[in-house]
Design a protein around this motif. Structure first.
Motif, mmCIF file in Angstrom:
data_model
loop_
_atom_site.group_PDB
_atom_site.id
_atom_site.type_symbol
_atom_site.label_atom_id
_atom_site.label_comp_id
_atom_site.label_asym_id
_atom_site.label_seq_id
_atom_site.Cartn_x
_atom_site.Cartn_y
_atom_site.Cartn_z
ATOM 1 N N LEU A 166 0.834 -1.203 0.000
ATOM 2 C CA LEU A 166 0.000 0.000 0.000
ATOM 3 C C LEU A 166 0.868 1.252 0.000
ATOM 4 C CD1 LEU A 166 -2.708 1.445 0.092
ATOM 5 C CD2 LEU A 166 -2.725 1.107 2.583
ATOM 6 N N HIS A 167 1.934 1.248 0.797
ATOM 7 C CA HIS A 167 2.848 2.394 0.825
ATOM 8 C C HIS A 167 3.459 2.600 -0.563
ATOM 9 C CE1 HIS A 167 5.210 5.238 3.314
ATOM 10 N NE2 HIS A 167 6.090 5.099 2.329
ATOM 11 N N ALA A 168 3.851 1.518 -1.223
ATOM 12 C CA ALA A 168 4.418 1.605 -2.574
ATOM 13 C C ALA A 168 3.375 2.111 -3.573
ATOM 14 C CB ALA A 168 4.946 0.237 -2.996
ATOM 15 N N ALA A 169 2.141 1.633 -3.458
ATOM 16 C CA ALA A 169 1.078 2.062 -4.373
ATOM 17 C C ALA A 169 0.778 3.554 -4.209
ATOM 18 C CB ALA A 169 -0.183 1.235 -4.148
ATOM 19 N N GLU A 186 3.750 5.529 -5.688
ATOM 20 C CA GLU A 186 3.704 5.513 -7.155
ATOM 21 C C GLU A 186 2.633 6.475 -7.661
ATOM 22 O OE1 GLU A 186 4.857 3.764 -11.024
ATOM 23 O OE2 GLU A 186 5.794 4.202 -9.106
ATOM 24 N N THR A 187 1.492 6.517 -6.989
ATOM 25 C CA THR A 187 0.428 7.445 -7.367
ATOM 26 C C THR A 187 0.892 8.886 -7.221
ATOM 27 O OG1 THR A 187 -1.247 5.837 -6.690
ATOM 28 C CG2 THR A 187 -1.955 8.140 -6.880
ATOM 29 N N ILE A 188 1.547 9.181 -6.109
ATOM 30 C CA ILE A 188 2.042 10.543 -5.879
ATOM 31 C C ILE A 188 3.133 10.904 -6.886
ATOM 32 C CG2 ILE A 188 3.275 12.009 -4.234
ATOM 33 C CD1 ILE A 188 1.899 10.314 -2.014
ATOM 34 N N MET A 189 3.964 9.929 -7.258
ATOM 35 C CA MET A 189 5.009 10.188 -8.248
ATOM 36 C C MET A 189 4.393 10.585 -9.594
ATOM 37 S SD MET A 189 7.923 7.670 -9.811
ATOM 38 C CE MET A 189 6.875 6.966 -11.091
#
Length: 150
Positions: A4-7, A10-13
């Motif tokens: 979830l932290h990675a998702a 990635e969304t914020i990136m």
């Protein structure tokens, strides 16, 4: 909640809340590439474009790929804040970054546990407007359904 932290990262990136970030020079200076700036000059960097730059993120930079943030054991791997600039870096790094992540995780976990979200019209193109914050032209119309068993 490593994935979830990675998702979320990635969304914020790919879709940073602040897509263009201007700074005013308080004194004459030289940037790391040797370019000179004068007091009063405005320098902008573009987190929206940087999150899609192949030179920075690789050939799959424009793909939504949360796995890029995970190491071989599935643990979240932090990137240099000067590479992932959504929360700024150095002396100006966002003091609320960890609080922001905590809030995003709580809301994501609760909302995704109880509801399913679907675009109202999945054929309609989504267009963004770059302003102070990143906006979706005309909004993002979704339908919300209660998950079965909740």
């Amino acid at each position: 909640m490593q994935y979830l932290h990675a998702a979320l990262t990635e969304t914020i990136m790919l879709y940073p809340a602040v897509p263009v970030d201007p700074k005013i020079c308080f004194s004459d200076d030289t940037l790391p590439d040797g370019f000179s700036v004068k007091k009063g000059d405005m320098v902008c960097y573009l987190p929206y474009a940087m999150g899609r730059t192949k030179f920075i993120w690789g050939d799959d930079a424009e793909e939504y790929k949360p796995e890029r943030w995970l190491d071989g054991d599935g643990f979240f791997r932090q990137e240099n804040p000067f590479k992932f600039t959504a929360f700024q870096a150095g002396q100006r790094i966002c003091l609320g970054k960890e609080f922001d992540y905590r809030q995003m995780k709580i809301f994501s976990a609760v909302l995704l546990h109880y509801f399913v979200f679907k675009l109202s019209d999945d054929k309609k193109a989504i267009n963004y407007r770059t302003m102070i914050n990143l906006h979706i032209n005309g909004g993002l119309h979704v339908r919300v359904f209660r998950r079965q068993g909740n």
